[in-house]
Write a protein that holds these residues in place. Structure first.
Motif, PDB file in Angstrom:
ATOM      1  N   MET A 197       0.853  -1.178   0.000  1.00  0.00           N
ATOM      2  CA  MET A 197       0.000   0.000   0.000  1.00  0.00           C
ATOM      3  C   MET A 197       0.894   1.235   0.000  1.00  0.00           C
ATOM      4  N   PRO A 198       0.903   2.005  -1.088  1.00  0.00           N
ATOM      5  CA  PRO A 198       1.764   3.175  -1.167  1.00  0.00           C
ATOM      6  C   PRO A 198       1.338   4.247  -0.176  1.00  0.00           C
ATOM      7  N   ASN A 199       2.320   4.927   0.336  1.00  0.00           N
ATOM      8  CA  ASN A 199       2.040   6.024   1.255  1.00  0.00           C
ATOM      9  C   ASN A 199       2.989   7.147   0.907  1.00  0.00           C
ATOM     10  N   ILE A 200       2.455   8.236   0.360  1.00  0.00           N
ATOM     11  CA  ILE A 200       3.283   9.361  -0.058  1.00  0.00           C
ATOM     12  C   ILE A 200       3.287  10.412   1.044  1.00  0.00           C
ATOM     13  N   SER A 201       4.450  10.914   1.357  1.00  0.00           N
ATOM     14  CA  SER A 201       4.572  11.871   2.463  1.00  0.00           C
ATOM     15  C   SER A 201       4.410  13.306   1.963  1.00  0.00           C
ATOM     16  N   ARG A 202       4.218  14.200   2.919  1.00  0.00           N
ATOM     17  CA  ARG A 202       4.103  15.625   2.584  1.00  0.00           C
ATOM     18  C   ARG A 202       5.410  16.122   1.979  1.00  0.00           C
ATOM     19  N   ASP A 203       6.550  15.595   2.476  1.00  0.00           N
ATOM     20  CA  ASP A 203       7.846  16.018   1.948  1.00  0.00           C
ATOM     21  C   ASP A 203       7.991  15.602   0.484  1.00  0.00           C
ATOM     22  N   GLU A 204       7.505  14.408   0.150  1.00  0.00           N
ATOM     23  CA  GLU A 204       7.565  13.957  -1.242  1.00  0.00           C
ATOM     24  C   GLU A 204       6.668  14.808  -2.137  1.00  0.00           C
ATOM     25  N   ALA A 256       5.890  17.930  -1.520  1.00  0.00           N
ATOM     26  CA  ALA A 256       6.567  19.225  -1.619  1.00  0.00           C
ATOM     27  C   ALA A 256       7.692  19.156  -2.654  1.00  0.00           C
ATOM     28  N   HIS A 257       8.409  18.044  -2.671  1.00  0.00           N
ATOM     29  CA  HIS A 257       9.482  17.867  -3.655  1.00  0.00           C
ATOM     30  C   HIS A 257       8.919  17.832  -5.072  1.00  0.00           C
ATOM     31  N   LEU A 258       7.829  17.087  -5.258  1.00  0.00           N
ATOM     32  CA  LEU A 258       7.187  17.037  -6.576  1.00  0.00           C
ATOM     33  C   LEU A 258       6.696  18.416  -7.001  1.00  0.00           C
ATOM     34  N   ALA A 259       6.124  19.159  -6.063  1.00  0.00           N
ATOM     35  CA  ALA A 259       5.635  20.507  -6.370  1.00  0.00           C
ATOM     36  C   ALA A 259       6.792  21.414  -6.766  1.00  0.00           C
ATOM     37  N   LYS A 260       7.919  21.270  -6.082  1.00  0.00           N
ATOM     38  CA  LYS A 260       9.093  22.079  -6.422  1.00  0.00           C
ATOM     39  C   LYS A 260       9.598  21.732  -7.815  1.00  0.00           C
ATOM     40  N   LEU A 261       9.649  20.432  -8.143  1.00  0.00           N
ATOM     41  CA  LEU A 261      10.082  20.018  -9.475  1.00  0.00           C
ATOM     42  C   LEU A 261       9.151  20.551 -10.559  1.00  0.00           C
ATOM     43  N   ALA A 262       7.855  20.593 -10.246  1.00  0.00           N
ATOM     44  CA  ALA A 262       6.864  21.081 -11.207  1.00  0.00           C
ATOM     45  C   ALA A 262       6.726  22.601 -11.160  1.00  0.00           C
ATOM     46  N   ARG A 263       7.517  23.231 -10.269  1.00  0.00           N
ATOM     47  CA  ARG A 263       7.490  24.693 -10.108  1.00  0.00           C
ATOM     48  C   ARG A 263       6.099  25.187  -9.736  1.00  0.00           C
ATOM     49  N   GLU A 288      -2.603  22.605   1.120  1.00  0.00           N
ATOM     50  CA  GLU A 288      -2.620  21.910  -0.166  1.00  0.00           C
ATOM     51  C   GLU A 288      -1.704  20.689  -0.147  1.00  0.00           C
ATOM     52  N   LEU A 289      -0.570  20.784   0.557  1.00  0.00           N
ATOM     53  CA  LEU A 289       0.327  19.638   0.667  1.00  0.00           C
ATOM     54  C   LEU A 289      -0.388  18.450   1.297  1.00  0.00           C
ATOM     55  N   ALA A 290      -1.141  18.710   2.357  1.00  0.00           N
ATOM     56  CA  ALA A 290      -1.875  17.633   3.021  1.00  0.00           C
ATOM     57  C   ALA A 290      -2.945  17.062   2.089  1.00  0.00           C
ATOM     58  N   THR A 291      -3.661  17.938   1.397  1.00  0.00           N
ATOM     59  CA  THR A 291      -4.715  17.497   0.479  1.00  0.00           C
ATOM     60  C   THR A 291      -4.123  16.676  -0.662  1.00  0.00           C
ATOM     61  N   PHE A 292      -3.048  17.207  -1.266  1.00  0.00           N
ATOM     62  CA  PHE A 292      -2.427  16.511  -2.398  1.00  0.00           C
ATOM     63  C   PHE A 292      -1.831  15.177  -1.978  1.00  0.00           C
ATOM     64  N   ALA A 293      -1.268  15.111  -0.773  1.00  0.00           N
ATOM     65  CA  ALA A 293      -0.688  13.850  -0.299  1.00  0.00           C
ATOM     66  C   ALA A 293      -1.766  12.781  -0.227  1.00  0.00           C
ATOM     67  N   GLY A 294      -2.946  13.133   0.307  1.00  0.00           N
ATOM     68  CA  GLY A 294      -4.059  12.180   0.377  1.00  0.00           C
ATOM     69  C   GLY A 294      -4.545  11.768  -1.003  1.00  0.00           C
ATOM     70  N   GLN A 295      -4.672  12.746  -1.900  1.00  0.00           N
ATOM     71  CA  GLN A 295      -5.152  12.455  -3.252  1.00  0.00           C
ATOM     72  C   GLN A 295      -4.156  11.591  -4.023  1.00  0.00           C
ATOM     73  N   LEU A 296      -2.879  11.925  -3.930  1.00  0.00           N
ATOM     74  CA  LEU A 296      -1.863  11.128  -4.625  1.00  0.00           C
ATOM     75  C   LEU A 296      -1.789   9.719  -4.055  1.00  0.00           C
ATOM     76  N   ASP A 297      -2.000   9.596  -2.763  1.00  0.00           N
ATOM     77  CA  ASP A 297      -2.008   8.272  -2.143  1.00  0.00           C
ATOM     78  C   ASP A 297      -3.155   7.420  -2.703  1.00  0.00           C
ATOM     79  N   GLN A 298      -4.323   8.028  -2.875  1.00  0.00           N
ATOM     80  CA  GLN A 298      -5.460   7.306  -3.458  1.00  0.00           C
ATOM     81  C   GLN A 298      -5.167   6.915  -4.904  1.00  0.00           C
ATOM     82  N   ILE A 299      -4.538   7.799  -5.651  1.00  0.00           N
ATOM     83  CA  ILE A 299      -4.206   7.503  -7.049  1.00  0.00           C
ATOM     84  C   ILE A 299      -3.225   6.336  -7.125  1.00  0.00           C
ATOM     85  N   LEU A 300      -2.196   6.369  -6.271  1.00  0.00           N
ATOM     86  CA  LEU A 300      -1.217   5.283  -6.270  1.00  0.00           C
ATOM     87  C   LEU A 300      -1.846   3.960  -5.851  1.00  0.00           C
TER      88      LEU A 300
END
Length: 98
Positions: A1-8, A10-17, A24-36
């Protein structure tokens, strides 16, 4: 079961500028976790007993008989053209001389 952290995230957001807030980090972490999780389930469903396919339904080409039919004469086809030359449609040149 994938679990993406807030730091990950944040890193993805930085790469995507992307500028994201802490909320939003908390929201995106939950959404990305569901996608994975959904992607991981698809990987589990594909089994060795299922043959690979490119389409869900079988495809066949449908050809019709090639029949010669009457068509417009050259003069009739060119009669509505804004410009004609040597029995052909005349169009503006769009490419250079070669």
């Amino acid at each position: 079961m994938p679990n993406i952290s807030r730091d990950e995230v944040a890193h993805l957001a930085k790469l995507a500028r992307l500028a994201v807030t802490d909320e939003e980090l908390a929201t995106f972490a939950g959404q990305l976790d569901q996608i994975l999780d959904a992607v991981a389930k698809v990987g589990v469903v594909a089994d060795q007993d299922v043959p690979p396919t490119s389409h869900a339904v079988p495809l066949t080409n449908v050809f019709r008989e090639d029949v010669v039919r009457p068509s417009l004469a050259q003069e009739q086809a060119l009669s509505g053209a804004p410009a004609a030359e040597e029995g052909r449609f005349r169009v503006p040149r769009i490419l250079g001389e070669e």
